[in-house]
Design a protein around this motif. Structure first.
Motif, mmCIF file in Angstrom:
data_model
loop_
_atom_site.group_PDB
_atom_site.id
_atom_site.type_symbol
_atom_site.label_atom_id
_atom_site.label_comp_id
_atom_site.label_asym_id
_atom_site.label_seq_id
_atom_site.Cartn_x
_atom_site.Cartn_y
_atom_site.Cartn_z
ATOM 1 N N VAL A 55 53.677 -30.737 15.962
ATOM 2 C CA VAL A 55 53.281 -30.232 17.282
ATOM 3 C C VAL A 55 54.096 -30.926 18.364
ATOM 4 O O VAL A 55 54.633 -30.275 19.263
ATOM 5 C CB VAL A 55 51.765 -30.416 17.521
ATOM 6 C CG1 VAL A 55 51.398 -30.174 18.977
ATOM 7 C CG2 VAL A 55 50.966 -29.476 16.614
ATOM 8 N N LEU A 56 54.210 -32.238 18.286
ATOM 9 C CA LEU A 56 55.000 -32.972 19.283
ATOM 10 C C LEU A 56 56.459 -32.532 19.273
ATOM 11 O O LEU A 56 57.082 -32.388 20.335
ATOM 12 C CB LEU A 56 54.892 -34.473 19.045
ATOM 13 C CG LEU A 56 53.517 -35.094 19.322
ATOM 14 C CD1 LEU A 56 53.522 -36.579 18.965
ATOM 15 C CD2 LEU A 56 53.082 -34.873 20.757
ATOM 16 N N ALA A 57 57.016 -32.283 18.093
ATOM 17 C CA ALA A 57 58.417 -31.880 17.982
ATOM 18 C C ALA A 57 58.652 -30.494 18.577
ATOM 19 O O ALA A 57 59.738 -30.215 19.079
ATOM 20 C CB ALA A 57 58.856 -31.912 16.521
ATOM 21 N N GLU A 58 57.655 -29.624 18.537
ATOM 22 C CA GLU A 58 57.820 -28.260 19.039
ATOM 23 C C GLU A 58 57.525 -28.117 20.528
ATOM 24 O O GLU A 58 57.760 -27.061 21.102
ATOM 25 C CB GLU A 58 56.933 -27.295 18.245
ATOM 26 C CG GLU A 58 57.442 -27.050 16.845
ATOM 27 C CD GLU A 58 56.651 -25.976 16.114
ATOM 28 O OE1 GLU A 58 56.141 -25.044 16.758
ATOM 29 O OE2 GLU A 58 56.547 -26.091 14.885
ATOM 30 N N LEU A 59 57.009 -29.158 21.161
ATOM 31 C CA LEU A 59 56.770 -29.074 22.599
ATOM 32 C C LEU A 59 58.099 -28.928 23.324
ATOM 33 O O LEU A 59 59.059 -29.649 23.014
ATOM 34 C CB LEU A 59 56.047 -30.322 23.105
ATOM 35 C CG LEU A 59 54.577 -30.437 22.763
ATOM 36 C CD1 LEU A 59 54.036 -31.800 23.202
ATOM 37 C CD2 LEU A 59 53.766 -29.319 23.404
ATOM 38 N N PRO A 60 58.186 -28.015 24.282
ATOM 39 C CA PRO A 60 59.455 -27.863 25.007
ATOM 40 C C PRO A 60 59.732 -29.086 25.874
ATOM 41 O O PRO A 60 58.814 -29.723 26.399
ATOM 42 C CB PRO A 60 59.230 -26.615 25.857
ATOM 43 C CG PRO A 60 57.749 -26.449 25.950
ATOM 44 C CD PRO A 60 57.158 -27.074 24.724
ATOM 45 N N ARG A 72 53.015 -23.779 17.220
ATOM 46 C CA ARG A 72 52.456 -23.591 15.873
ATOM 47 C C ARG A 72 51.348 -22.530 15.847
ATOM 48 O O ARG A 72 50.428 -22.590 15.056
ATOM 49 C CB ARG A 72 51.998 -24.913 15.281
ATOM 50 C CG ARG A 72 53.144 -25.938 15.247
ATOM 51 C CD ARG A 72 52.838 -27.190 14.504
ATOM 52 N NE ARG A 72 52.551 -27.024 13.107
ATOM 53 C CZ ARG A 72 53.452 -26.855 12.131
ATOM 54 N NH1 ARG A 72 54.730 -26.796 12.450
ATOM 55 N NH2 ARG A 72 53.094 -26.749 10.879
ATOM 56 N N GLY A 73 51.435 -21.571 16.775
ATOM 57 C CA GLY A 73 50.520 -20.432 16.753
ATOM 58 C C GLY A 73 49.297 -20.536 17.637
ATOM 59 O O GLY A 73 48.504 -19.606 17.689
ATOM 60 N N TYR A 74 49.115 -21.661 18.333
ATOM 61 C CA TYR A 74 47.955 -21.803 19.207
ATOM 62 C C TYR A 74 48.349 -22.500 20.511
ATOM 63 O O TYR A 74 49.393 -23.133 20.606
ATOM 64 C CB TYR A 74 46.805 -22.528 18.497
ATOM 65 C CG TYR A 74 47.152 -23.901 17.955
ATOM 66 C CD1 TYR A 74 46.919 -25.043 18.705
ATOM 67 C CD2 TYR A 74 47.714 -24.055 16.688
ATOM 68 C CE1 TYR A 74 47.227 -26.292 18.215
ATOM 69 C CE2 TYR A 74 48.026 -25.303 16.185
ATOM 70 C CZ TYR A 74 47.787 -26.417 16.953
ATOM 71 O OH TYR A 74 48.098 -27.663 16.472
ATOM 72 N N LEU A 75 47.476 -22.363 21.522
ATOM 73 C CA LEU A 75 47.771 -22.843 22.872
ATOM 74 C C LEU A 75 47.457 -24.326 23.014
ATOM 75 O O LEU A 75 46.363 -24.780 22.651
ATOM 76 C CB LEU A 75 46.950 -22.039 23.875
ATOM 77 C CG LEU A 75 47.321 -22.163 25.347
ATOM 78 C CD1 LEU A 75 48.738 -21.646 25.594
ATOM 79 C CD2 LEU A 75 46.329 -21.375 26.199
ATOM 80 N N VAL A 76 48.446 -25.071 23.553
ATOM 81 C CA VAL A 76 48.270 -26.506 23.794
ATOM 82 C C VAL A 76 48.742 -26.832 25.210
ATOM 83 O O VAL A 76 49.550 -26.110 25.792
ATOM 84 C CB VAL A 76 49.064 -27.367 22.775
ATOM 85 C CG1 VAL A 76 48.581 -27.105 21.350
ATOM 86 C CG2 VAL A 76 50.560 -27.144 22.887
#
Length: 181
Positions: A55-60, A72-76
């Motif tokens: 999740v941390l790696a995919e944050l823009p 990863r398919g859900y809102l953060v």
């Protein structure tokens, strides 16, 4: 002896029926947790170290001005913390106050924040400004301790993560062909 066995027969049938019903109701799809029966009970285990890192790696690097992103398919939120919606809210109106608000903190907007795409800002009864996604107020679950946790999904059957599949607009149905008759 046969008289006692005859009396036990209805109890045995009831036991077998209850066992069968419990077995069927316990079967849930793997991706949808069973609803918890308590407003304090989490429905999923905490994120693994791998999920947390993913999740941390995919944050823009630059999320822009939007308060949240799909990862990863859900809102953060911008830190990777999962956001939730409440079934009892109405579009543009939060119904989560007092004890509910303490248990499910709203995603608050700064005074200078402005609507951004599918994200809008609603005014809460106490004057605070809360972010909403497509009109649905957004909240945190305090038992999510780090990015990747989704332990609040389906708590009491009324709290849910926002899935990315819901983010895509539904295409309008094709018009029915006109009949020649």
């Amino acid at each position: 002896f046969s008289r006692d066995a005859h009396a036990m027969k209805p109890m045995l049938i009831l036991f077998l029926l209850l066992t069968a019903v419990a077995s069927v109701s316990a079967q849930q799809p793997a991706d949808k947790p069973s609803a918890s029966t308590s407003m304090f009970e989490s429905t999923r285990p905490p994120a693994s170290d791998e999920e947390h890192a993913a999740v941390l790696a995919e944050l823009p690097d630059d999320p822009g001005t939007a308060p949240a992103v799909f990862v990863r398919g859900y809102l953060v939120d911008r830190r990777g913390m999962t956001l939730y919606i409440f079934d009892r809210d109405r579009p543009g109106i939060s119904t989560c106050y007092r004890a509910c608000e303490r248990l499910w903190p709203p995603l608050l907007a700064d005074l200078d924040a402005a609507d951004e795409g599918d994200f809008s800002i609603l005014e809460r009864m106490d004057g605070a400004r809360q972010w909403a996604w497509r009109g649905q107020p957004l909240y945190y679950w305090p038992y999510d301790k780090r990015a990747g946790d989704i332990t609040g999904d389906n708590v009491s059957g009324v709290w849910h993560i926002v899935l990315e599949t819901a983010a895509a607009p539904t295409p309008a149905p094709a018009p029915a062909p006109e009949s020649e008759y």
